[in-house]
Design a protein around this motif. Sequence first.
Motif, PDB file in Angstrom:
ATOM      1  N   ARG A 138      10.103  10.215 -10.603  1.00 59.18           N
ATOM      2  CA  ARG A 138       9.110   9.781 -11.598  1.00 59.18           C
ATOM      3  C   ARG A 138       7.680  10.114 -11.189  1.00 59.18           C
ATOM      4  O   ARG A 138       6.754   9.952 -11.980  1.00 59.18           O
ATOM      5  CB  ARG A 138       9.241   8.277 -11.834  1.00 59.18           C
ATOM      6  N   GLY A 139       7.503  10.542  -9.954  1.00 58.34           N
ATOM      7  CA  GLY A 139       6.180  10.973  -9.530  1.00 58.34           C
ATOM      8  C   GLY A 139       5.392   9.960  -8.728  1.00 58.34           C
ATOM      9  O   GLY A 139       4.265  10.225  -8.326  1.00 58.34           O
ATOM     10  N   ALA A 140       5.968   8.782  -8.453  1.00 54.50           N
ATOM     11  CA  ALA A 140       5.233   7.763  -7.701  1.00 54.50           C
ATOM     12  C   ALA A 140       5.141   8.090  -6.209  1.00 54.50           C
ATOM     13  O   ALA A 140       4.214   7.662  -5.532  1.00 54.50           O
ATOM     14  CB  ALA A 140       5.877   6.398  -7.894  1.00 54.50           C
ATOM     15  N   GLY A 141       6.120   8.830  -5.686  1.00 53.64           N
ATOM     16  CA  GLY A 141       6.058   9.295  -4.301  1.00 53.64           C
ATOM     17  C   GLY A 141       6.683   8.387  -3.259  1.00 53.64           C
ATOM     18  O   GLY A 141       6.701   8.734  -2.079  1.00 53.64           O
ATOM     19  N   TYR A 142       7.204   7.219  -3.655  1.00 55.77           N
ATOM     20  CA  TYR A 142       7.776   6.314  -2.653  1.00 55.77           C
ATOM     21  C   TYR A 142       8.938   6.963  -1.906  1.00 55.77           C
ATOM     22  O   TYR A 142       9.038   6.856  -0.674  1.00 55.77           O
ATOM     23  CB  TYR A 142       8.247   5.016  -3.303  1.00 55.77           C
ATOM     24  N   TYR A 143       9.832   7.614  -2.640  1.00 55.40           N
ATOM     25  CA  TYR A 143      10.979   8.230  -1.979  1.00 55.40           C
ATOM     26  C   TYR A 143      10.580   9.491  -1.227  1.00 55.40           C
ATOM     27  O   TYR A 143      11.158   9.802  -0.175  1.00 55.40           O
ATOM     28  CB  TYR A 143      12.098   8.496  -2.990  1.00 55.40           C
ATOM     29  N   ASP A 144       9.595  10.233  -1.723  1.00 51.42           N
ATOM     30  CA  ASP A 144       9.129  11.398  -0.978  1.00 51.42           C
ATOM     31  C   ASP A 144       8.653  10.977   0.410  1.00 51.42           C
ATOM     32  O   ASP A 144       8.918  11.660   1.404  1.00 51.42           O
ATOM     33  CB  ASP A 144       7.980  12.084  -1.731  1.00 51.42           C
ATOM     34  N   ARG A 145       7.961   9.838   0.504  1.00 49.48           N
ATOM     35  CA  ARG A 145       7.475   9.365   1.798  1.00 49.48           C
ATOM     36  C   ARG A 145       8.610   8.805   2.650  1.00 49.48           C
ATOM     37  O   ARG A 145       8.536   8.806   3.878  1.00 49.48           O
ATOM     38  CB  ARG A 145       6.402   8.293   1.596  1.00 49.48           C
ATOM     39  N   THR A 146       9.655   8.319   2.004  1.00 51.24           N
ATOM     40  CA  THR A 146      10.787   7.717   2.713  1.00 51.24           C
ATOM     41  C   THR A 146      11.717   8.781   3.283  1.00 51.24           C
ATOM     42  O   THR A 146      12.296   8.598   4.366  1.00 51.24           O
ATOM     43  CB  THR A 146      11.561   6.792   1.752  1.00 51.24           C
ATOM     44  N   LEU A 147      11.877   9.890   2.590  1.00 53.51           N
ATOM     45  CA  LEU A 147      12.873  10.892   2.968  1.00 53.51           C
ATOM     46  C   LEU A 147      12.586  11.561   4.297  1.00 53.51           C
ATOM     47  O   LEU A 147      13.497  12.088   4.935  1.00 53.51           O
ATOM     48  CB  LEU A 147      12.986  11.950   1.866  1.00 53.51           C
ATOM     49  N   THR A 149       0.850  -1.185   0.000  1.00 50.69           N
ATOM     50  CA  THR A 149       0.000   0.000   0.000  1.00 50.69           C
ATOM     51  C   THR A 149       0.889   1.240   0.000  1.00 50.69           C
ATOM     52  O   THR A 149       2.042   1.178   0.439  1.00 50.69           O
ATOM     53  CB  THR A 149      -0.914   0.015   1.243  1.00 50.69           C
ATOM     54  N   PRO A 150       0.390   2.387  -0.496  1.00 53.32           N
ATOM     55  CA  PRO A 150       1.226   3.594  -0.556  1.00 53.32           C
ATOM     56  C   PRO A 150       1.818   3.941   0.806  1.00 53.32           C
ATOM     57  O   PRO A 150       1.121   3.926   1.820  1.00 53.32           O
ATOM     58  CB  PRO A 150       0.246   4.665  -1.024  1.00 53.32           C
ATOM     59  N   GLY A 151       3.102   4.199   0.814  1.00 51.94           N
ATOM     60  CA  GLY A 151       3.792   4.528   2.047  1.00 51.94           C
ATOM     61  C   GLY A 151       5.282   4.536   1.809  1.00 51.94           C
ATOM     62  O   GLY A 151       5.744   4.391   0.673  1.00 51.94           O
ATOM     63  N   PRO A 152       6.076   4.709   2.878  1.00 50.90           N
ATOM     64  CA  PRO A 152       7.531   4.697   2.712  1.00 50.90           C
ATOM     65  C   PRO A 152       8.027   3.313   2.314  1.00 50.90           C
ATOM     66  O   PRO A 152       7.369   2.298   2.562  1.00 50.90           O
ATOM     67  CB  PRO A 152       8.053   5.102   4.091  1.00 50.90           C
ATOM     68  N   LEU A 153       9.192   3.271   1.715  1.00 53.18           N
ATOM     69  CA  LEU A 153       9.800   2.015   1.291  1.00 53.18           C
ATOM     70  C   LEU A 153      10.220   1.174   2.491  1.00 53.18           C
ATOM     71  O   LEU A 153      10.692   1.695   3.500  1.00 53.18           O
ATOM     72  CB  LEU A 153      11.021   2.299   0.424  1.00 53.18           C
ATOM     73  N   LEU A 186      13.163  -5.283   6.933  1.00 55.80           N
ATOM     74  CA  LEU A 186      13.731  -4.612   8.097  1.00 55.80           C
ATOM     75  C   LEU A 186      12.911  -3.420   8.567  1.00 55.80           C
ATOM     76  O   LEU A 186      13.196  -2.860   9.623  1.00 55.80           O
ATOM     77  CB  LEU A 186      15.162  -4.161   7.779  1.00 55.80           C
ATOM     78  N   GLY A 187      11.915  -3.022   7.784  1.00 53.85           N
ATOM     79  CA  GLY A 187      11.048  -1.916   8.181  1.00 53.85           C
ATOM     80  C   GLY A 187      11.488  -0.583   7.597  1.00 53.85           C
ATOM     81  O   GLY A 187      12.673  -0.358   7.355  1.00 53.85           O
ATOM     82  N   PRO A 188      10.546   0.330   7.363  1.00 55.71           N
ATOM     83  CA  PRO A 188      10.860   1.632   6.776  1.00 55.71           C
ATOM     84  C   PRO A 188      11.827   2.474   7.600  1.00 55.71           C
ATOM     85  O   PRO A 188      12.624   3.243   7.050  1.00 55.71           O
ATOM     86  CB  PRO A 188       9.489   2.308   6.673  1.00 55.71           C
ATOM     87  N   ALA A 189      11.780   2.343   8.925  1.00 52.77           N
ATOM     88  CA  ALA A 189      12.637   3.173   9.778  1.00 52.77           C
ATOM     89  C   ALA A 189      14.108   2.820   9.641  1.00 52.77           C
ATOM     90  O   ALA A 189      14.978   3.592  10.082  1.00 52.77           O
ATOM     91  CB  ALA A 189      12.202   3.037  11.237  1.00 52.77           C
ATOM     92  N   THR A 190      14.422   1.690   9.023  1.00 52.84           N
ATOM     93  CA  THR A 190      15.817   1.261   8.860  1.00 52.84           C
ATOM     94  C   THR A 190      16.640   2.270   8.080  1.00 52.84           C
ATOM     95  O   THR A 190      17.855   2.343   8.248  1.00 52.84           O
ATOM     96  CB  THR A 190      15.855  -0.112   8.152  1.00 52.84           C
ATOM     97  N   VAL A 191      15.984   3.060   7.242  1.00 53.22           N
ATOM     98  CA  VAL A 191      16.719   4.045   6.442  1.00 53.22           C
ATOM     99  C   VAL A 191      17.524   4.991   7.334  1.00 53.22           C
ATOM    100  O   VAL A 191      18.591   5.474   6.952  1.00 53.22           O
ATOM    101  CB  VAL A 191      15.746   4.820   5.522  1.00 53.22           C
ATOM    102  N   ALA A 192      17.038   5.244   8.547  1.00 55.40           N
ATOM    103  CA  ALA A 192      17.730   6.171   9.446  1.00 55.40           C
ATOM    104  C   ALA A 192      19.051   5.610   9.953  1.00 55.40           C
ATOM    105  O   ALA A 192      19.885   6.362  10.470  1.00 55.40           O
ATOM    106  CB  ALA A 192      16.826   6.526  10.629  1.00 55.40           C
ATOM    107  N   SER A 193      19.284   4.297   9.802  1.00 56.34           N
ATOM    108  CA  SER A 193      20.531   3.693  10.272  1.00 56.34           C
ATOM    109  C   SER A 193      21.658   3.822   9.256  1.00 56.34           C
ATOM    110  O   SER A 193      22.811   3.499   9.562  1.00 56.34           O
ATOM    111  CB  SER A 193      20.306   2.213  10.590  1.00 56.34           C
TER     112      SER A 193
END
Length: 199
Positions: free
Chosen positions: A141-150, A83-87, A114-121
């Motif tokens: 590209r406009g899909a928004g996955y990285y916008d939600r992840t950042l 579903t739409p959300g962070p990677l 590992l969960g979306p919060a793993t990006v902070a590590s």
Amino acid sequence: MHVPGNETPSKAEWRTRILRARADLPPEDHAREAAALAAAAAALPAETVCAYLPFGTEPGRISLVDALAATGARVLLPVIPDTPGPLDWAEYTGPDTLTPGRLRGVLEPSGPRLGPATVASAQVLLIPALAVDREGNRLGRGAGYYDRTLTAAADVARVAVVRATEVVDRLPAEPHDVAMTAALTPLGLVQLPAAAVAW
């Protein structure tokens, strides 16, 4: 990249122009740039890198991820959520462990999520982009996955991966956009104003 006759092209116009230029790039030039990107990526100082697998006409190849892994860094790759959300993220442990993901043409690691919060590590987040401007604005590209992840990567070096000609003077931007700290190109790393410190 100069856009003649239009001083303020829209995001859609930028996407059309860049995707056309990528499609027109001869295979031998793509291969040469991919090798240069892999070498540039191997010079990034990080113990953990959130990266991605380029596909289609995107700059780079799997050699970029393998070059990161060869430095001893822990390499995490994105897993696209249902579903739409962070990677989400999983560790890259070699090409034999990749499986087709939800989007056609995109491979994902088959290991534990590992969960979306793993990006902070991570110390570095490599981000696919169509272009980035001198102020750090990224065109995706406009899909928004990285916008939600950042939003979870405030303290991570955010590096857009682009061709050298895709570092441009100015792109359309929205107030909520998260600035890139650098661009990784076949010519090397380009520091951008959002970088807190020089690498």
